[in-house]
Scaffold this active site. Structure first.
Site, mmCIF file in Angstrom:
data_model
loop_
_atom_site.group_PDB
_atom_site.id
_atom_site.type_symbol
_atom_site.label_atom_id
_atom_site.label_comp_id
_atom_site.label_asym_id
_atom_site.label_seq_id
_atom_site.Cartn_x
_atom_site.Cartn_y
_atom_site.Cartn_z
ATOM 1 N N GLY A 212 0.837 -1.208 0.000
ATOM 2 C CA GLY A 212 0.000 0.000 0.000
ATOM 3 C C GLY A 212 0.861 1.242 0.000
ATOM 4 N N ASN A 213 0.256 2.384 0.286
ATOM 5 C CA ASN A 213 1.028 3.616 0.403
ATOM 6 C C ASN A 213 0.359 4.540 1.428
ATOM 7 O OD1 ASN A 213 -0.849 5.512 -1.048
ATOM 8 N ND2 ASN A 213 -0.467 4.038 -2.698
#
Ligand code: CTP
Length: 402
Positions: A212-213
């Site tokens: 993810g980020n």
């Protein structure tokens, strides 16, 4: 959320029996989260007390140029009051006040404020049926409408005189609904459909892990909010995000992965007028997702990644009438990279945020952008809250679409 939420409403009350209904009117505006200030003509105080209206509006009520009761004889600046208001409503508006407004007479605070106000002015007449029918009243109504003041027509029914006919002030709830509908019908994005992507995407590694980020979704949600406030029907496709949105014009579509965001964006794109892709979509995803949780071993672990579908580029390929806007988050050679993205992805504009700017980018409440259109015209903005940035972006898009 009402279009009147957060708006400043100046209510002008004149001397008609319907003035007693303005207590409900003030309550209704306050319930919609509007801020209300009241000006009364001196004679209207015979019909309802300033104390009632001041208590309900939570603001002092003004009726003369000087508040003589105050120690310093406070000067009520009609220009400031007129400029303060987002909307000015005169209700009830008597035949006398309508005639004064139509003829530029300025012998009380309400009339002076009317002449100073730059905002939209609504007026709700209230009088006996023969007065309402009189040619001079009709002339006032026509003249005021030619000044772009907005008439909230009187209704028919039993009047204070006991006669039955046209001349009753519209009911408070109907006045509020009239103003809301009028504002909505004039919003610049009324009738337009806007698609927005927001937040991160999560690309599964195994049943419990993902790539993810740090995107919070704040920028995309702010754009959705502002677009809805401008009257658009918004389709907000969001990756996993803590952000909340409550607006009757916003349809929220929650997704997790880039693939799901791609499918949702393509589902809605055909009927969309403006698409703004603000999501931080993962560029790569694991080629194979493990069925079971991957067990720890002593050796190093390698994972094969494959590119995700580029949603923005895929929409650029099929776009027809749609105005397509991408975001670019760059760390170096920003303007050149952003411009090359416009060409590569067939965009109408791109919003560039540089990670070199302090306060810009992920998980902050502020952002600093440069808006670049397809002719490479650039406009840089100061560091602002994301809501203000969203307003700038939509203003720029509206300018380019005209
Ligand atoms: N974007 C997208 N789908 C992807 C990747 C990006 O729709 N799979 C969109 C983003 O929402 C953003 C724009 O593309 O509007 C630019 O994203 P960015 O990551 O800055 O650019 P990339 O095209 O991925 O190029 P690079 O990472 O090489 O800068």
């Amino acid at each position: 959320m009402s279009v009147l939420s957060g708006k400043k409403i100046l209510l002008g009350i004149t001397a008609g029996i319907a003035a007693y209904k303005t207590a409900s009117l003030v309550r209704l505006f306050i319930k919609l989260d509007a801020e209300v200030k009241v000006i009364m003509t001196p004679a209207s105080k015979d019909f309802i007390t300033p104390l009632t209206l001041s208590t309900l509006s939570k603001n002092p009520v003004h009726s003369t140029f000087y508040d003589k009761e105050e120690e310093n004889e406070l000067w009520n600046n009609h220009v400031d009051l007129g400029l303060w208001a987002d909307y000015f409503l005169i209700a009830p508006a008597t035949a006398n006040t309508l005639s004064n407004m139509a003829n530029g007479t300025c012998n009380n605070l309400l009339l002076a404020t009317y002449l100073s106000a730059k905002c939209p002015v609504y007026f709700a007449p209230a009088m006996d049926l023969d007065m309402y029918k009189h040619p001079s009243t009709k002339e006032s109504l026509t003249k005021l409408q030619s000044f772009k003041n907005i008439l909230i027509p009187a209704t028919s029914g039993e009047l204070a005189s006991g006669l039955v006919g046209e001349g009753r002030m519209a009911e408070p709830q109907d006045i509020v609904s009239f103003i809301e509908s009028d504002i909505i019908s004039k919003l610049p994005l009324r009738g337009k459909k806007v698609l927005i992507t927001a937040g991160p995407t999560y690309e599964a590694i195994d049943p419990v892990r993902f790539i993810g980020n740090h995107s919070s979704g704040k920028m995309g949600f702010s754009i959705a909010n502002v677009a809805a406030n401008l009257g658009a029907e918004v389709y907000l496709i969001s990756g996993p995000s803590q952000q909340q949105i409550k607006h009757s014009f916003v349809h929220r579509i929650d997704v997790v992965s880039a693939e799901q965001m791609y499918t949702a964006a393509h589902k809605y794109f055909k009927d969309i007028d403006i698409a703004i892709l603000a999501a931080a979509v993962a560029d790569y995803k694991p080629k194979n997702i493990a069925d079971q949780k991957i067990k720890k071993k002593d050796a190093t672990l390698s994972m094969e990644l494959e590119p995700t579908k580029d949603i923005l580029a895929s929409l650029g390929l099929i776009k027809k009438h749609q105005f397509l806007v991408g975001f670019a988050l760059e760390t170096n050679n920003e303007i050149e990279n952003a411009k090359s993205k416009i060409k590569r992805k067939n965009l109408d504009a791109i919003v560039l945020n540089s990670l070199q700017d302090k306060g810009a980018g992920f998980a902050t409440n502020t952002n600093k952008i440069t808006f670049i259109d397809k002719d490479f015209e650039e406009k840089s903005f100061e560091l602002k809250s994301k809501i203000e940035v969203a307003k700038d972006i939509l203003d720029e898009i509206l300018l380019k679409m005209i």
